[in-house]
Design a protein around this motif. Structure first.
Motif, mmCIF file in Angstrom:
data_model
loop_
_atom_site.group_PDB
_atom_site.id
_atom_site.type_symbol
_atom_site.label_atom_id
_atom_site.label_comp_id
_atom_site.label_asym_id
_atom_site.label_seq_id
_atom_site.Cartn_x
_atom_site.Cartn_y
_atom_site.Cartn_z
ATOM 1 N N ILE A 21 0.887 -1.152 0.028
ATOM 2 C CA ILE A 21 -0.108 -0.048 0.070
ATOM 3 C C ILE A 21 0.853 1.301 0.021
ATOM 4 O O ILE A 21 0.172 2.361 0.207
ATOM 5 C CB ILE A 21 -0.810 0.081 1.390
ATOM 6 N N ASN A 22 2.375 1.094 -0.205
ATOM 7 C CA ASN A 22 3.096 2.294 -0.189
ATOM 8 C C ASN A 22 3.353 3.070 1.044
ATOM 9 O O ASN A 22 3.135 4.312 0.743
ATOM 10 C CB ASN A 22 3.110 2.879 -1.618
ATOM 11 N N ARG A 23 2.795 2.562 2.041
ATOM 12 C CA ARG A 23 2.869 3.323 3.370
ATOM 13 C C ARG A 23 3.968 2.938 4.455
ATOM 14 O O ARG A 23 4.492 1.777 4.523
ATOM 15 C CB ARG A 23 1.618 3.234 4.238
ATOM 16 N N SER A 24 4.627 3.824 4.953
ATOM 17 C CA SER A 24 5.536 3.302 6.141
ATOM 18 C C SER A 24 5.514 4.457 7.245
ATOM 19 O O SER A 24 5.130 5.378 7.177
ATOM 20 C CB SER A 24 6.896 3.376 5.571
ATOM 21 N N LEU A 25 6.100 4.057 8.514
ATOM 22 C CA LEU A 25 5.979 4.949 9.518
ATOM 23 C C LEU A 25 7.240 5.877 9.131
ATOM 24 O O LEU A 25 8.251 5.677 8.706
ATOM 25 C CB LEU A 25 6.205 4.027 10.790
ATOM 26 N N ASN A 26 6.959 7.164 9.916
ATOM 27 C CA ASN A 26 8.081 8.082 9.710
ATOM 28 C C ASN A 26 9.109 8.029 10.810
ATOM 29 O O ASN A 26 8.937 7.163 11.869
ATOM 30 C CB ASN A 26 7.516 9.589 9.709
ATOM 31 N N GLY A 27 10.291 8.588 11.007
ATOM 32 C CA GLY A 27 11.287 8.455 11.799
ATOM 33 C C GLY A 27 10.946 8.583 13.197
ATOM 34 O O GLY A 27 11.347 7.913 14.036
ATOM 35 N N GLU A 28 9.994 9.848 13.490
ATOM 36 C CA GLU A 28 9.548 10.318 14.639
ATOM 37 C C GLU A 28 8.634 8.971 15.305
ATOM 38 O O GLU A 28 8.819 8.735 16.589
ATOM 39 C CB GLU A 28 8.728 11.556 14.553
ATOM 40 N N THR A 29 7.716 8.500 14.401
ATOM 41 C CA THR A 29 6.901 7.377 15.015
ATOM 42 C C THR A 29 7.652 6.077 15.530
ATOM 43 O O THR A 29 7.498 5.480 16.425
ATOM 44 C CB THR A 29 5.848 7.351 13.922
ATOM 45 N N ARG A 30 8.708 5.616 14.596
ATOM 46 C CA ARG A 30 9.429 4.756 14.817
ATOM 47 C C ARG A 30 10.015 4.815 16.157
ATOM 48 O O ARG A 30 10.151 3.978 16.998
ATOM 49 C CB ARG A 30 10.578 4.401 13.819
ATOM 50 N N THR A 31 10.847 5.905 16.492
ATOM 51 C CA THR A 31 11.339 6.405 17.578
ATOM 52 C C THR A 31 10.552 6.125 18.974
ATOM 53 O O THR A 31 10.991 5.564 19.860
ATOM 54 C CB THR A 31 12.063 7.757 17.495
ATOM 55 N N LEU A 32 9.378 6.746 18.622
ATOM 56 C CA LEU A 32 8.504 6.793 19.867
ATOM 57 C C LEU A 32 8.179 5.095 19.970
ATOM 58 O O LEU A 32 8.020 4.958 21.078
ATOM 59 C CB LEU A 32 7.182 7.248 19.216
ATOM 60 N N LEU A 33 7.777 4.243 18.971
ATOM 61 C CA LEU A 33 7.590 2.939 19.352
ATOM 62 C C LEU A 33 8.698 2.233 19.881
ATOM 63 O O LEU A 33 8.312 1.598 20.856
ATOM 64 C CB LEU A 33 7.459 2.380 17.837
ATOM 65 N N LEU A 34 9.919 2.516 19.632
ATOM 66 C CA LEU A 34 11.048 1.877 20.112
ATOM 67 C C LEU A 34 11.244 2.412 21.561
ATOM 68 O O LEU A 34 11.533 1.767 22.429
ATOM 69 C CB LEU A 34 12.273 1.944 19.154
ATOM 70 N N GLN A 35 10.944 3.780 21.686
ATOM 71 C CA GLN A 35 10.922 4.113 22.990
ATOM 72 C C GLN A 35 10.302 3.407 24.300
ATOM 73 O O GLN A 35 10.535 3.139 25.114
ATOM 74 C CB GLN A 35 10.794 5.802 23.214
ATOM 75 N N VAL A 36 9.145 3.059 23.712
ATOM 76 C CA VAL A 36 8.234 2.372 24.391
ATOM 77 C C VAL A 36 8.491 1.015 24.714
ATOM 78 O O VAL A 36 8.316 0.397 26.106
ATOM 79 C CB VAL A 36 6.682 2.301 23.772
ATOM 80 N N LEU A 37 9.202 0.230 23.952
ATOM 81 C CA LEU A 37 9.748 -0.917 24.064
ATOM 82 C C LEU A 37 11.019 -0.859 25.102
ATOM 83 O O LEU A 37 11.141 -1.954 25.772
ATOM 84 C CB LEU A 37 10.259 -1.489 22.708
ATOM 85 N N VAL A 38 11.704 -0.010 24.998
ATOM 86 C CA VAL A 38 12.806 0.148 25.745
ATOM 87 C C VAL A 38 12.334 0.645 27.263
ATOM 88 O O VAL A 38 12.745 -0.052 28.072
ATOM 89 C CB VAL A 38 13.722 1.355 25.367
ATOM 90 N N LYS A 39 11.230 1.552 27.240
ATOM 91 C CA LYS A 39 10.898 1.776 28.650
ATOM 92 C C LYS A 39 10.281 0.495 29.402
ATOM 93 O O LYS A 39 10.494 0.453 30.537
ATOM 94 C CB LYS A 39 9.676 2.946 28.233
ATOM 95 N N ASN A 40 9.637 -0.376 28.691
ATOM 96 C CA ASN A 40 9.077 -1.604 29.131
ATOM 97 C C ASN A 40 10.299 -2.817 29.483
ATOM 98 O O ASN A 40 9.736 -3.923 29.775
ATOM 99 C CB ASN A 40 7.787 -2.102 28.390
ATOM 100 N N GLY A 41 11.251 -2.392 28.913
ATOM 101 C CA GLY A 41 12.539 -3.459 29.012
ATOM 102 C C GLY A 41 12.413 -4.589 27.906
ATOM 103 O O GLY A 41 13.185 -5.706 28.018
ATOM 104 N N ASN A 42 11.824 -4.330 26.882
ATOM 105 C CA ASN A 42 11.880 -5.193 25.840
ATOM 106 C C ASN A 42 12.661 -4.525 24.566
ATOM 107 O O ASN A 42 12.668 -5.206 23.259
ATOM 108 C CB ASN A 42 10.337 -5.486 25.266
ATOM 109 N N GLY A 43 13.323 -3.631 25.007
ATOM 110 C CA GLY A 43 14.364 -3.022 23.962
ATOM 111 C C GLY A 43 15.669 -2.353 24.617
ATOM 112 O O GLY A 43 15.596 -2.006 25.882
ATOM 113 N N MET A 44 16.600 -2.089 23.922
ATOM 114 C CA MET A 44 17.979 -1.642 24.363
ATOM 115 C C MET A 44 18.490 -0.671 23.210
ATOM 116 O O MET A 44 18.657 -1.115 22.233
ATOM 117 C CB MET A 44 18.896 -2.798 24.543
ATOM 118 N N TRP A 45 18.643 0.565 23.583
ATOM 119 C CA TRP A 45 19.223 1.654 22.413
ATOM 120 C C TRP A 45 20.615 0.988 22.472
ATOM 121 O O TRP A 45 21.394 0.865 23.234
ATOM 122 C CB TRP A 45 19.182 2.828 22.955
ATOM 123 N N LEU A 46 21.263 1.268 21.059
ATOM 124 C CA LEU A 46 22.564 0.992 21.039
ATOM 125 C C LEU A 46 23.497 2.156 20.858
ATOM 126 O O LEU A 46 24.529 2.079 20.790
ATOM 127 C CB LEU A 46 22.752 0.232 19.605
#
Length: 135
Positions: A21-46
């Protein structure tokens, strides 16, 4: 398995983009999604710039406990081994630690250090790192 994701829109993955469908998340939304994962302990920033993130299916304390249990089960108590031996050695074949990103392994060992269950030893180069496990 641990996944590495980027917030860079040039690195479209199926998670962030739907080519049909030629759609993708922008960088800001990607960062927000990953921030939630990191906050919940399911992600780790490199990096401090938050441009790359490891997605964890176990939280860091769980990785640390599993690493300690594995090390003791194969007789590594009071012996020094290298980070590379844990990631790529014969004893790690078929385990969750085989091919583990170095950054994740080091963070798990830091938790074990706080618990006095392991000690990191740095050698003459940045890549020369040893670990000693305690009971």
């Amino acid at each position: 398995m641990v996944y590495k994701l980027s917030t860079d829109v040039a690195e479209d993955t199926a998670l962030f983009a739907n080519q049909q469908i030629n759609r993708s998340l922008n960088g800001e939304t990607r960062t927000l999604l990953l921030q939630v994962l990191v906050k919940n302990g399911n992600g780790m920033w490199l990096s401090k710039s938050q441009s790359q993130c490891l997605i964890l299916w176990k939280k860091l304390p769980e990785w640390a406990a599993a690493l300690h249990e594995w090390a003791l089960s194969i007789g590594m108590q009071d012996a020094v081994t290298s980070i590379e031996e844990i990631m790529d050695g014969e004893d790690s074949v078929g385990t969750d630690f085989a091919g583990m990103p170095k950054e994740l392994l080091l963070e798990a060992v830091k938790i074990l250090e706080q618990q006095r269950k392991a000690k990191l030893f740095k050698g003459s180069s940045a890549d020369d790192i040893g670990i000693k496990f305690f009971a």
